[in-house]
Structures are given as C-alpha cells and as structure tokens.
Design a protein around this motif. Structure first.
Motif, PDB file in Angstrom:
ATOM      1  N   SER A  58      17.663  13.356   8.150  1.00 29.19           N
ATOM      2  CA  SER A  58      18.749  14.319   7.955  1.00 29.19           C
ATOM      3  C   SER A  58      18.638  15.474   8.941  1.00 29.19           C
ATOM      4  N   GLU A  59      17.414  15.997   9.102  1.00 26.53           N
ATOM      5  CA  GLU A  59      17.205  17.121  10.015  1.00 26.53           C
ATOM      6  C   GLU A  59      17.414  16.711  11.478  1.00 26.53           C
ATOM      7  N   LYS A  60      17.036  15.508  11.804  1.00 26.34           N
ATOM      8  CA  LYS A  60      17.160  15.024  13.192  1.00 26.34           C
ATOM      9  C   LYS A  60      18.612  14.715  13.556  1.00 26.34           C
ATOM     10  N   THR A  61      19.341  14.100  12.617  1.00 26.91           N
ATOM     11  CA  THR A  61      20.711  13.663  12.916  1.00 26.91           C
ATOM     12  C   THR A  61      21.754  14.728  12.629  1.00 26.91           C
ATOM     13  N   GLY A  62      21.398  15.758  11.840  1.00 27.21           N
ATOM     14  CA  GLY A  62      22.389  16.749  11.443  1.00 27.21           C
ATOM     15  C   GLY A  62      23.432  16.162  10.506  1.00 27.21           C
ATOM     16  N   ARG A  63      22.985  15.296   9.616  1.00 22.17           N
ATOM     17  CA  ARG A  63      23.879  14.676   8.641  1.00 22.17           C
ATOM     18  C   ARG A  63      23.390  14.998   7.235  1.00 22.17           C
ATOM     19  N   HIS A  64      24.340  15.260   6.352  1.00 19.12           N
ATOM     20  CA  HIS A  64      23.989  15.499   4.953  1.00 19.12           C
ATOM     21  C   HIS A  64      23.367  14.256   4.342  1.00 19.12           C
ATOM     22  N   CYS A  65      22.420  14.462   3.448  1.00 16.77           N
ATOM     23  CA  CYS A  65      22.010  13.428   2.503  1.00 16.77           C
ATOM     24  C   CYS A  65      21.922  14.102   1.144  1.00 16.77           C
ATOM     25  N   MET A  66      22.896  13.821   0.315  1.00 16.33           N
ATOM     26  CA  MET A  66      22.964  14.442  -1.014  1.00 16.33           C
ATOM     27  C   MET A  66      22.793  13.379  -2.079  1.00 16.33           C
ATOM     28  N   MET A  67      21.938  13.677  -3.054  1.00 20.08           N
ATOM     29  CA  MET A  67      21.799  12.784  -4.186  1.00 20.08           C
ATOM     30  C   MET A  67      22.965  13.018  -5.143  1.00 20.08           C
ATOM     31  N   LEU A  68      23.550  11.935  -5.640  1.00 21.20           N
ATOM     32  CA  LEU A  68      24.740  12.031  -6.486  1.00 21.20           C
ATOM     33  C   LEU A  68      24.348  12.360  -7.933  1.00 21.20           C
ATOM     34  N   GLU A  69      23.796  13.561  -8.119  1.00 24.86           N
ATOM     35  CA  GLU A  69      23.397  13.979  -9.463  1.00 24.86           C
ATOM     36  C   GLU A  69      24.611  14.542 -10.196  1.00 24.86           C
ATOM     37  N   ASN A  70      25.329  13.644 -10.839  1.00 31.26           N
ATOM     38  CA  ASN A  70      26.598  14.002 -11.476  1.00 31.26           C
ATOM     39  C   ASN A  70      26.432  14.965 -12.631  1.00 31.26           C
ATOM     40  N   VAL A  71      25.258  14.969 -13.284  1.00 32.77           N
ATOM     41  CA  VAL A  71      25.080  15.821 -14.462  1.00 32.77           C
ATOM     42  C   VAL A  71      25.187  17.308 -14.101  1.00 32.77           C
ATOM     43  N   ASN A  72      24.912  17.658 -12.855  1.00 34.22           N
ATOM     44  CA  ASN A  72      25.072  19.060 -12.446  1.00 34.22           C
ATOM     45  C   ASN A  72      26.520  19.524 -12.547  1.00 34.22           C
ATOM     46  N   TYR A  73      27.454  18.582 -12.726  1.00 35.33           N
ATOM     47  CA  TYR A  73      28.873  18.918 -12.816  1.00 35.33           C
ATOM     48  C   TYR A  73      29.418  18.751 -14.228  1.00 35.33           C
ATOM     49  N   GLY A  74      28.530  18.608 -15.219  1.00 35.40           N
ATOM     50  CA  GLY A  74      28.974  18.587 -16.606  1.00 35.40           C
ATOM     51  C   GLY A  74      29.425  19.972 -17.056  1.00 35.40           C
ATOM     52  N   ARG A  75      30.322  20.020 -18.019  1.00 33.66           N
ATOM     53  CA  ARG A  75      30.880  21.305 -18.434  1.00 33.66           C
ATOM     54  C   ARG A  75      29.798  22.256 -18.950  1.00 33.66           C
ATOM     55  N   GLU A  76      28.941  21.768 -19.848  1.00 33.62           N
ATOM     56  CA  GLU A  76      27.909  22.636 -20.424  1.00 33.62           C
ATOM     57  C   GLU A  76      26.902  23.047 -19.360  1.00 33.62           C
ATOM     58  N   GLU A  77      26.526  22.105 -18.494  1.00 36.63           N
ATOM     59  CA  GLU A  77      25.576  22.436 -17.438  1.00 36.63           C
ATOM     60  C   GLU A  77      26.146  23.493 -16.501  1.00 36.63           C
ATOM     61  N   LEU A  78      27.407  23.371 -16.145  1.00 35.37           N
ATOM     62  CA  LEU A  78      28.033  24.382 -15.289  1.00 35.37           C
ATOM     63  C   LEU A  78      28.138  25.721 -16.011  1.00 35.37           C
ATOM     64  N   MET A  79      28.419  25.695 -17.312  1.00 38.00           N
ATOM     65  CA  MET A  79      28.501  26.961 -18.043  1.00 38.00           C
ATOM     66  C   MET A  79      27.138  27.633 -18.119  1.00 38.00           C
ATOM     67  N   PHE A  80      26.069  26.868 -18.370  1.00 35.32           N
ATOM     68  CA  PHE A  80      24.734  27.463 -18.407  1.00 35.32           C
ATOM     69  C   PHE A  80      24.341  28.014 -17.042  1.00 35.32           C
ATOM     70  N   LEU A  81      24.778  27.354 -15.962  1.00 36.96           N
ATOM     71  CA  LEU A  81      24.527  27.890 -14.620  1.00 36.96           C
ATOM     72  C   LEU A  81      25.233  29.231 -14.455  1.00 36.96           C
ATOM     73  N   ASN A  82      26.475  29.302 -14.872  1.00 36.85           N
ATOM     74  CA  ASN A  82      27.234  30.545 -14.799  1.00 36.85           C
ATOM     75  C   ASN A  82      26.562  31.635 -15.626  1.00 36.85           C
ATOM     76  N   MET A  83      26.134  31.302 -16.838  1.00 32.81           N
ATOM     77  CA  MET A  83      25.476  32.285 -17.707  1.00 32.81           C
ATOM     78  C   MET A  83      24.146  32.729 -17.109  1.00 32.81           C
ATOM     79  N   SER A  84      23.425  31.796 -16.470  1.00 31.91           N
ATOM     80  CA  SER A  84      22.163  32.170 -15.822  1.00 31.91           C
ATOM     81  C   SER A  84      22.415  33.156 -14.687  1.00 31.91           C
ATOM     82  N   ARG A  85      23.464  32.915 -13.890  1.00 22.45           N
ATOM     83  CA  ARG A  85      23.766  33.807 -12.773  1.00 22.45           C
ATOM     84  C   ARG A  85      24.242  35.174 -13.270  1.00 22.45           C
ATOM     85  N   GLN A  86      24.866  35.210 -14.434  1.00 25.37           N
ATOM     86  CA  GLN A  86      25.307  36.484 -15.003  1.00 25.37           C
ATOM     87  C   GLN A  86      24.220  37.148 -15.849  1.00 25.37           C
TER      88      GLN A  86
END
Length: 488
Positions: free
Chosen positions: A177-205
């Motif tokens: 990734s560092e050599k080619t300048g290309r993204h490599c992202m793991m498809l961790e879909n749970v980070n986009y769950g409603r409760e998970e996103l709300m807890f992230l928002n609450m943590s940042r606040q």
C-alpha cells in the motif's frame, strides 16, 4: 577470580548473557512494542492518504459466493460506478452476480466481463480490465495475496475481514500500500452500524468521559455451516476447517473495530500494546457433528479437539486502557458483539442496547438533563447509574446523538440493506470518498492492527497465555495521525 556465587567470572557473564537473550524472547518481559521493518524507499505513510478523485470508479469483484453478491448489488447502485469484472471459481455464481449488476443499472454495467474456473483467474482479470478498485470476498487465506496483487495492478483494494491471517502477510499488505500509493481498507461493516456510530459520536462529544475500557466480541453460533462441508461448496466448506484446526480468536474485528475507533487506537491518542489470550476446551463442534451427521460423514472424520469453543483475549493499550475480546462460533448462545465502552462518566453497551451515565445537574448539558430526567428544582441530584437506561429510554438518545453519517445515509441503508443497512452505508461511503477525494474512514493500519489479534491470540494460547506484543504497523506515525472525527 570467582564471584560469590561459586561460578567462574567468565562463566557467570556467559550465563548472564544467555539469560538476557532468553528474557528478550518472552514478549511479556521484553519491551512493549515490537520493532518494525524499515519503510521501503520511496514509499509513503498512508494514515491520512487521499487518493486522486475518480469521476467514475471502475470496480471488479473477486468472490461472489456468500458476501460478494451484496457488494455487487450495493456498489452497482452507487452513482458513478461501473462494474467491469466479476471473478469466482464457479461460472453460475458469476452469472448470477452479473445479473444483479444489470438489474441495478443495465447501461452503466453492460460490459461486465466474467472470469472463472481457475483460482488464479483473477490475475488475468486485473491485467485485462484494469479496475480502479477491487472488492475481495474470498476465503481468508486468499485475502492478502489478492489485495497485494490488486494494488500492484494499480487498484485500491477493499478486503473482507480479516485483512490477512498472519503478521507477515499484514506487513506485506502495508508495504505494498505504501509503495503503490493505493488504499487497502478492510471491509469492517460493523463500524457503520447505527449503535456503533452513535457510540462513536458520544465518545467524541465526551459523553462517556475519559475512556478506560472496552469489550468486544463475535459470538455467533455457526455450526450449521457444516452442511456445506458435505455439499463441497460455500463458506462453511472452508471455514469449518479453520474452526477445527485453529486455537485462538479466529474472527476478532467485528467487535474490536468499533471499540478501537471509540478509543482512537493507532490514531494519535493511543495504540495497541500487548495481548494475552486463553481458550476453552473444544467440545461443541464434535458433539454437533455426531448428533447431526452419519458416522461415515466427512464431518465425523474431522478432529475438532485442536480448536476452541470460546477464546477470551485481553488487550492493554499504550495508555494503559484495556479491551476484552471474545470469540465463540460453537456454543448454544445468542448472538452478541458486546460493544461496550466504559469511561469515567458512564458506559454504553450493546445486546441489548443500554446506557448508564453518571451526571449531576451542574455538569450535564441541557440535552443530557432532559434525557436523564434531572429535575430543575434539585440541581444537586445526580443520575442513577446503578440501573440501565434501556428500551425507549435508550432510543431517546438517538434524537441527540445519532451520527450525522447515519442520518444522511439511513435511507440508503434501509433500501439496500445488509446487516441492518450497515453494509450499504459502508459501500456507498467508500465510493463517495473515492469520487470526492476524501480520506477513508478506516486506514490500512487499523485493518492490520484489528486483524493481528488472530495470529497473536494463537501464539499466546500456544504459550499458555504469555503476553504478545503488537507490531507497530505505523512505524511510529500513529502518534501524529488524526483521529477519526464525526464525519458529516
């Protein structure tokens, strides 16, 4: 001259030197961070990387058995995409997914090329169709080589969980990734769950206060996948053998990914430091095979005793915080990811969703005063953190703390689904970032850290719980990497 131990001085020094080397071999007694190999000449750190904008994203998808068709449907529905190729071992699966893309938009996806029959056919696909981005949803052992080949072919790689199965493979992904300048992202879909996103928002606040502890899990009884072993096809065909032969946490990222982002691990605030892991005996898979299948079934020829039913690992971070992670795909137990985040002001937890917060009238915002029922005439009264806020009380928090990304994409999640909509939000968000020239919500290093729990847990279990140090996949750059903010 002899020392007081009775050993000759030369022998004593030799023994001391050997002891020092021996101590260094034990992770629990060595330094808390494993040295990282040097970055390849000309390579660049990818922590905040923004790729050039793509007006149209040419997408290829490898693996369209279980997860792949969902990615085909959702990516094909995104404005500005073109599905250029689909690859799988089986021709019928390729045709089915091609039809899914055509239903989404027959004009944009009219030239989908199919590749099938050979396990290396994907390399021909990469060379001939030259995609901008590749989605990879294949058996775990193929994730790393396919991601590396995709990046070397000039494409961004989006890889199903886990990103790789060994520390060595994770380093190869990062170097590529560092050599080619290309993204490599793991498809961790749970980070986009409603409760998970709300807890992230609450943590940042700072609703939970200073974060101290998290709990994460993948508890999902999957013994019925054994049926696919007899069928000779399907995710269970290969995944069952992993459960039989692997003693550790096989699937850590669904629970860990969100908790790690609440804590901003590998992003300036803190980082992964070390891990200890223990497993229970392996009983349930063998019992299930004997109960459900005939004695001469291939399932009853598998020795499940070398795996584990339940694995429990504990992570200690650089700042001294703790995370407990569990894995269990074999016992009769309701599904759970735990999803617990504990701070000095309270706790948020999942399965079922609930909160407990410690606020008095003076230090709570007006919104929290209302949510916690703090009366105006008793400014010294605090909230009752000895009982859970659940059900309708928990749901009331959505009005104030629903993540802006979720609110903006909730209709997309409802329409295209996938684990309650989190799959669709993830895929639409990825395409949005590629087309608008924005950094991704998950970088390659986070995927590496989250995935590395699997091999580290195996090693810790094998060594009877000895601590294992995390490699610093960022090579020290985590200290200056910006945390994931509440993206709009």
């Amino acid at each position: 001259m002899d020392d007081q131990s009775g050993l000759p001085r030369r022998g004593f020094l030799k023994t001391l030197g050997s002891l020092t080397v021996g101590l260094a071999a034990f992770p629990g007694l060595a330094s808390a961070q494993v040295g990282a190999p040097s970055r390849v000449a000309g390579a660049k750190y990818m922590g905040g990387f923004i790729a050039p904008k793509l007006d149209k994203v040419k997408v290829a998808i490898i693996g369209v058995g279980a997860r792949g068709p969902t990615h085909v449907e959702q990516v094909a529905a995104c404005e500005g995409t073109e599905i250029v190729a689909i690859c799988d071992l089986y021709e019928d699966l390729c045709n089915t997914s091609k039809n899914i893309a055509l239903r989404a938009d027959p004009e944009r996806h009219k030239d989908v090329k199919l590749y099938f029959g050979d396990k290396h056919e994907y390399r021909k696909m990469l060379a001939e169709t030259k995609p901008d981005a590749v989605w990879i949803a294949t058996p775990w052992e193929w994730h790393a080589p396919m991601a590396i080949d995709a990046m070397n072919a000039g494409a961004h790689a989006f890889v199903e969980v886990p990103m790789a199965t060994s520390i060595e493979e994770l380093w190869k992904i990062i170097d590529t990734s560092e050599k080619t300048g290309r993204h490599c992202m793991m498809l961790e879909n749970v980070n986009y769950g409603r409760e998970e996103l709300m807890f992230l928002n609450m943590s940042r606040q700072n609703v939970f206060g200073e974060i101290l502890h998290g709990e994460a899990a993948y508890i999902h009884e999957l013994r019925d996948q054994m049926n696919q072993v007899e069928a000779g096809r399907g995710s269970g065909f290969w995944r069952v053998h992993h459960r039989a032969g692997t003693d550790g946490n096989l699937y850590p990222t669904h629970g860990l990914g969100p908790v790690a982002q609440y804590m901003s691990l590998a992003r300036g605030d803190d980082n992964f430091r070390r891990l200890v892991s223990f497993s229970s005996p392996a009983k349930n898979n063998q019992l299930y095979a004997r109960e459900k299948f005939k004695p001469d079934s291939p399932l009853n020829q598998i020795d499940f005793s070398t795996g584990a039913d339940i694995n429990t690992s504990v992570i200690k971070t650089a700042q001294g915080r703790t995370i407990m992670i569990q894995w269990d795909e074999s016992t009769p137990r309701p599904y759970s990811r735990l999803n617990l985040i504990q701070g000095t002001h309270g706790v948020g937890a999942g399965f079922p969703n609930r909160l407990a917060l410690n606020y008095c009238w003076n230090n709570a915002t007006p919104a929290l005063r209302k949510l916690l029922n703090l009366p105006e005439d008793k400014p010294d009264q605090g909230s009752d953190y000895h009982s859970w806020i659940e059900g309708g009380g928990f749901n009331a928090f959505y009005e104030y703390f629903d993540h802006p990304l979720y609110k903006r994409m909730a209709a997309i999640g409802l329409k295209y689904g996938g684990h309650g909509g989190m799959d669709a939000i993830m895929n639409f968000r990825i395409i949005e970032c590629l087309r608008e020239g924005m950094t991704l919500d998950q970088n390659v290093y986070e995927g590496a850290f989250w995935s590395s729990v699997a091999p580290l847990s195996r090693k810790s279990v094998k060594e009877d719980g000895m601590p294992q140090n995390f490699p610093d996949f960022t090579r020290g750059n985590w200290k200056t990497t910006k945390r994931l903010e509440v993206v709009i």
